[in-house]
Design an enzyme around this catalytic site. Structure first.
Site, PDB file in Angstrom:
ATOM      1  N   GLN A  82       0.829  -1.221   0.000  1.00  0.00           N
ATOM      2  CA  GLN A  82       0.000   0.000   0.000  1.00  0.00           C
ATOM      3  C   GLN A  82       0.857   1.261   0.000  1.00  0.00           C
ATOM      4  OE1 GLN A  82      -3.824  -0.008   2.211  1.00  0.00           O
ATOM      5  NE2 GLN A  82      -2.607  -1.066   3.750  1.00  0.00           N
ATOM      6  N   ASP A 125      14.689  -9.813  -0.487  1.00  0.00           N
ATOM      7  CA  ASP A 125      14.142 -10.156   0.825  1.00  0.00           C
ATOM      8  C   ASP A 125      14.990  -9.413   1.849  1.00  0.00           C
ATOM      9  OD1 ASP A 125      13.459 -11.201   3.255  1.00  0.00           O
ATOM     10  OD2 ASP A 125      13.563 -13.305   2.630  1.00  0.00           O
ATOM     11  N   ILE A 126      14.416  -8.388   2.478  1.00  0.00           N
ATOM     12  CA  ILE A 126      15.233  -7.540   3.358  1.00  0.00           C
ATOM     13  C   ILE A 126      15.696  -8.285   4.610  1.00  0.00           C
ATOM     14  CG2 ILE A 126      14.253  -5.351   2.532  1.00  0.00           C
ATOM     15  CD1 ILE A 126      12.666  -5.314   5.281  1.00  0.00           C
ATOM     16  N   ALA A 147       7.294  -5.033   5.130  1.00  0.00           N
ATOM     17  CA  ALA A 147       7.003  -5.530   6.472  1.00  0.00           C
ATOM     18  C   ALA A 147       6.068  -6.728   6.383  1.00  0.00           C
ATOM     19  CB  ALA A 147       6.340  -4.439   7.312  1.00  0.00           C
ATOM     20  N   THR A 164       2.888  -7.519   7.703  1.00  0.00           N
ATOM     21  CA  THR A 164       1.862  -6.648   8.293  1.00  0.00           C
ATOM     22  C   THR A 164       0.609  -7.375   8.777  1.00  0.00           C
ATOM     23  OG1 THR A 164       0.976  -6.207   6.087  1.00  0.00           O
ATOM     24  CG2 THR A 164       2.573  -4.624   6.947  1.00  0.00           C
ATOM     25  N   THR A 207       4.763   1.506  13.657  1.00  0.00           N
ATOM     26  CA  THR A 207       3.326   1.377  13.948  1.00  0.00           C
ATOM     27  C   THR A 207       2.927   1.885  15.333  1.00  0.00           C
ATOM     28  OG1 THR A 207       1.605  -0.307  14.295  1.00  0.00           O
ATOM     29  CG2 THR A 207       3.838  -1.010  14.703  1.00  0.00           C
ATOM     30  N   ASP A 208       1.660   2.268  15.458  1.00  0.00           N
ATOM     31  CA  ASP A 208       1.076   2.606  16.762  1.00  0.00           C
ATOM     32  C   ASP A 208       1.011   1.378  17.671  1.00  0.00           C
ATOM     33  OD1 ASP A 208      -0.790   1.473  14.974  1.00  0.00           O
ATOM     34  OD2 ASP A 208      -2.497   2.316  16.049  1.00  0.00           O
ATOM     35  N   TYR A 242       3.329  -8.783  16.534  1.00  0.00           N
ATOM     36  CA  TYR A 242       3.587  -7.764  15.502  1.00  0.00           C
ATOM     37  C   TYR A 242       4.244  -6.533  16.141  1.00  0.00           C
ATOM     38  CZ  TYR A 242       2.416  -4.004  12.151  1.00  0.00           C
ATOM     39  OH  TYR A 242       2.457  -2.920  11.295  1.00  0.00           O
ATOM     40  N   TRP A 244      -3.426   2.291  11.184  1.00  0.00           N
ATOM     41  CA  TRP A 244      -4.703   2.015  10.494  1.00  0.00           C
ATOM     42  C   TRP A 244      -4.675   2.498   9.040  1.00  0.00           C
ATOM     43  CZ3 TRP A 244      -9.575   2.733  14.034  1.00  0.00           C
ATOM     44  CH2 TRP A 244      -9.324   2.192  15.305  1.00  0.00           C
TER      45      TRP A 244
HETATM   46  N1  LIG Z   1      -1.298  -1.557   7.146  1.00  0.00           N
HETATM   47  C1  LIG Z   1      -1.475  -0.912   8.295  1.00  0.00           C
HETATM   48  O1  LIG Z   1      -2.605  -0.755   8.779  1.00  0.00           O
HETATM   49  C2  LIG Z   1      -0.286  -0.345   9.015  1.00  0.00           C
HETATM   50  C3  LIG Z   1      -0.498   0.302  10.248  1.00  0.00           C
HETATM   51  C4  LIG Z   1       0.610   0.823  10.921  1.00  0.00           C
HETATM   52  C5  LIG Z   1       1.872   0.715  10.378  1.00  0.00           C
HETATM   53  N2  LIG Z   1       2.037   0.066   9.180  1.00  0.00           N
HETATM   54  C6  LIG Z   1       3.402  -0.045   8.650  1.00  0.00           C
HETATM   55  O2  LIG Z   1       3.442   0.666   7.429  1.00  0.00           O
HETATM   56  C7  LIG Z   1       4.368   0.034   6.537  1.00  0.00           C
HETATM   57  C8  LIG Z   1       3.720  -0.187   5.183  1.00  0.00           C
HETATM   58  O3  LIG Z   1       2.555  -0.984   5.364  1.00  0.00           O
HETATM   59  P1  LIG Z   1       1.647  -1.440   4.129  1.00  0.00           P
HETATM   60  O4  LIG Z   1       0.241  -1.447   4.615  1.00  0.00           O
HETATM   61  O5  LIG Z   1       2.030  -0.686   2.904  1.00  0.00           O
HETATM   62  O6  LIG Z   1       2.130  -2.947   4.004  1.00  0.00           O
HETATM   63  P2  LIG Z   1       1.761  -4.011   2.864  1.00  0.00           P
HETATM   64  O7  LIG Z   1       0.714  -3.461   1.965  1.00  0.00           O
HETATM   65  O8  LIG Z   1       1.541  -5.299   3.574  1.00  0.00           O
HETATM   66  O9  LIG Z   1       3.114  -4.098   2.021  1.00  0.00           O
HETATM   67  C9  LIG Z   1       4.289  -4.646   2.557  1.00  0.00           C
HETATM   68  C10 LIG Z   1       5.122  -5.143   1.397  1.00  0.00           C
HETATM   69  O10 LIG Z   1       6.334  -5.671   1.937  1.00  0.00           O
HETATM   70  C11 LIG Z   1       6.579  -6.926   1.304  1.00  0.00           C
HETATM   71  N3  LIG Z   1       7.429  -7.740   2.167  1.00  0.00           N
HETATM   72  C12 LIG Z   1       7.053  -8.523   3.221  1.00  0.00           C
HETATM   73  N4  LIG Z   1       8.123  -9.134   3.743  1.00  0.00           N
HETATM   74  C13 LIG Z   1       9.210  -8.715   3.032  1.00  0.00           C
HETATM   75  C14 LIG Z   1      10.593  -8.997   3.096  1.00  0.00           C
HETATM   76  N5  LIG Z   1      11.096  -9.848   4.004  1.00  0.00           N
HETATM   77  N6  LIG Z   1      11.423  -8.406   2.197  1.00  0.00           N
HETATM   78  C15 LIG Z   1      10.926  -7.544   1.274  1.00  0.00           C
HETATM   79  N7  LIG Z   1       9.625  -7.237   1.152  1.00  0.00           N
HETATM   80  C16 LIG Z   1       8.775  -7.816   2.036  1.00  0.00           C
HETATM   81  C17 LIG Z   1       5.205  -7.505   1.101  1.00  0.00           C
HETATM   82  O11 LIG Z   1       5.244  -8.530   0.148  1.00  0.00           O
HETATM   83  P3  LIG Z   1       4.130  -9.736   0.273  1.00  0.00           P
HETATM   84  O12 LIG Z   1       2.801  -9.075   0.121  1.00  0.00           O
HETATM   85  O13 LIG Z   1       4.510 -10.636  -0.859  1.00  0.00           O
HETATM   86  O14 LIG Z   1       4.335 -10.326   1.635  1.00  0.00           O
HETATM   87  C18 LIG Z   1       4.437  -6.276   0.612  1.00  0.00           C
HETATM   88  O15 LIG Z   1       4.580  -6.052  -0.768  1.00  0.00           O
HETATM   89  C19 LIG Z   1       4.832  -1.236   7.256  1.00  0.00           C
HETATM   90  O16 LIG Z   1       6.050  -0.981   7.893  1.00  0.00           O
HETATM   91  C20 LIG Z   1       3.760  -1.481   8.298  1.00  0.00           C
HETATM   92  O17 LIG Z   1       4.265  -2.181   9.416  1.00  0.00           O
HETATM   93  C21 LIG Z   1       0.989  -0.449   8.486  1.00  0.00           C
END
Ligand SMILES: NC(=O)c1ccc[n+]([C@@H]2O[C@H](COP(=O)([O-])OP(=O)(O)OC[C@H]3O[C@@H](n4cnc5c(N)ncnc54)[C@H](OP(=O)(O)O)[C@@H]3O)[C@@H](O)[C@H]2O)c1
Length: 288
Positions: free
Chosen positions: A11, A43-44, A68, A70, A109-110, A133, A158
């Site tokens: 996202q 893969d980070i 991440a 997530t 994250t929160d 998480y 969120w």
């Molecule tokens: N989503 C929320 O509500 C939320 C809330 C608070 C904070 N955050 C933080 O905001 C950030 C962005 O979130 P987002 O919603 O954009 O996440 P997302 O849509 O789940 O995207 C995360 C991306 O990272 C990839 N990924 C997972 N493991 C990996 C690895 N080991 N090496 C490289 N890439 C990897 C995933 O690939 P796959 O899909 O193939 O696994 C996915 O493309 C994250 O740090 C998350 O913790 C998110």
């Protein structure tokens, strides 16, 4: 300027792309060259893969880590995988950044907070996560900050954008039902990935390293958010409110989540200004 965006297919990765293309992107990004990468190409959590990537590419000025694990409930079931992606991953990136003198923007994250105290949490408040998480993300923050003095940790909450998220799920299931059951005793800040991406580009240009809170303004419950999404999108579905305890009884494998995890964008307010707008306004834009 050379940028690397990891987790580019998620996202936030998509939103960073759109923010760089937008007319109001900070001028420093005109003509910037961006490498976008995600699994399986990088893969980070693998230190050797991260190092090899940095050796094979021109030095970066800024790395934005959107990668991440997530899935909050999934992290509970597989903490090793959560720790690899959410803690070792940012550490590997921070080390590689330090070697090349790049700044790292790492997103967190929160859910690093327990959510047991009233009042919005500031960057200086002490975290104490209650989920796998949250623990893995808190470890990632510390490791990234320790490995590169040019690290920004940006905590958000969120999030909804292009991809799987709560708002989309509610709209999808609401289309076919009269009623959905949603938790109403967890409060936080719904945040637009587009708005967050814009702020991240501004934060990355500062040398005010450390922790930043970055969420849309205003606080609501998941049930309030579902109701707002239905109202704005014109979906005729009722929201039946339930407690976290009821939800846990229905879904015993689900992770515990903070009851009150709203954040205050204190670092933004005291430095470059807080441009985050009210959550409902951002949601209306998203659903339009
Ligand atoms: N989503 C929320 O509500 C939320 C809330 C608070 C904070 N955050 C933080 O905001 C950030 C962005 O979130 P987002 O919603 O954009 O996440 P997302 O849509 O789940 O995207 C995360 C991306 O990272 C990839 N990924 C997972 N493991 C990996 C690895 N080991 N090496 C490289 N890439 C990897 C995933 O690939 P796959 O899909 O193939 O696994 C996915 O493309 C994250 O740090 C998350 O913790 C998110």
């Amino acid at each position: 300027m050379r940028l690397l965006v990891t987790g580019a297919n998620g996202q936030l990765g998509h939103a960073i792309d759109a923010a760089l293309e937008a007319k109001d992107a900070p001028a420093a990004y005109v003509d910037c060259v961006v490498d976008w990468v995600d699994l399986p190409d990088l893969d980070i959590s693998s230190a050797s893969a991260v190092d090899a990537w940095f050796v094979a590419h021109e030095p970066y000025d800024v790395v934005v880590n959107c990668a991440a694990f997530t899935n909050v409930d999934g992290c509970e079931a597989d903490f090793a995988a959560a720790f690899s992606a959410n803690a070792l991953g940012p550490m590997n990136l921070a080390r590689a950044c330090a070697t090349g003198d790049a700044a790292l923007v790492h997103v967190s994250t929160d859910y690093v907070f327990p959510g047991t105290e009233p009042g919005e949490r500031l960057e200086t408040d002490v975290p104490a996560p209650i989920s796998a998480y949250g623990r893995s993300k808190l470890a990632g923050e510390g490791l990234a900050l320790a490995a590169n003095h040019r690290t920004h940790v940006v905590r958000t909450a969120w999030l909804y954008g292009e991809g799987k998220n709560f708002v989309r799920t509610m709209l999808r299931i609401g289309e076919g039902r009269d009623e959905v059951t949603v938790v109403d005793d967890q409060l936080g800040n719904p945040t637009s990935a587009a708005d967050l991406a814009h702020e991240i580009l501004r934060i990355a240009l500062t040398d005010d390293y450390g922790v930043w809170h970055c969420t849309n303004e205003g606080i609501c419950s998941w049930a309030d958010l579902a109701e707002a999404a239905y109202e704005i999108a014109g979906v005729n579905c009722r929201v039946r409110r339930c407690s976290s305890a009821d939800w846990k009884r229905m879904n015993p494998q689900s992770a515990d989540r903070p009851a009150f995890s709203a954040l205050k964008n204190g670092h933004l307010e005291s430095t470059i200004g807080n441009q985050m707008r009210p959550w409902r306004e951002a949601l209306e834009d998203y659903l339009r």
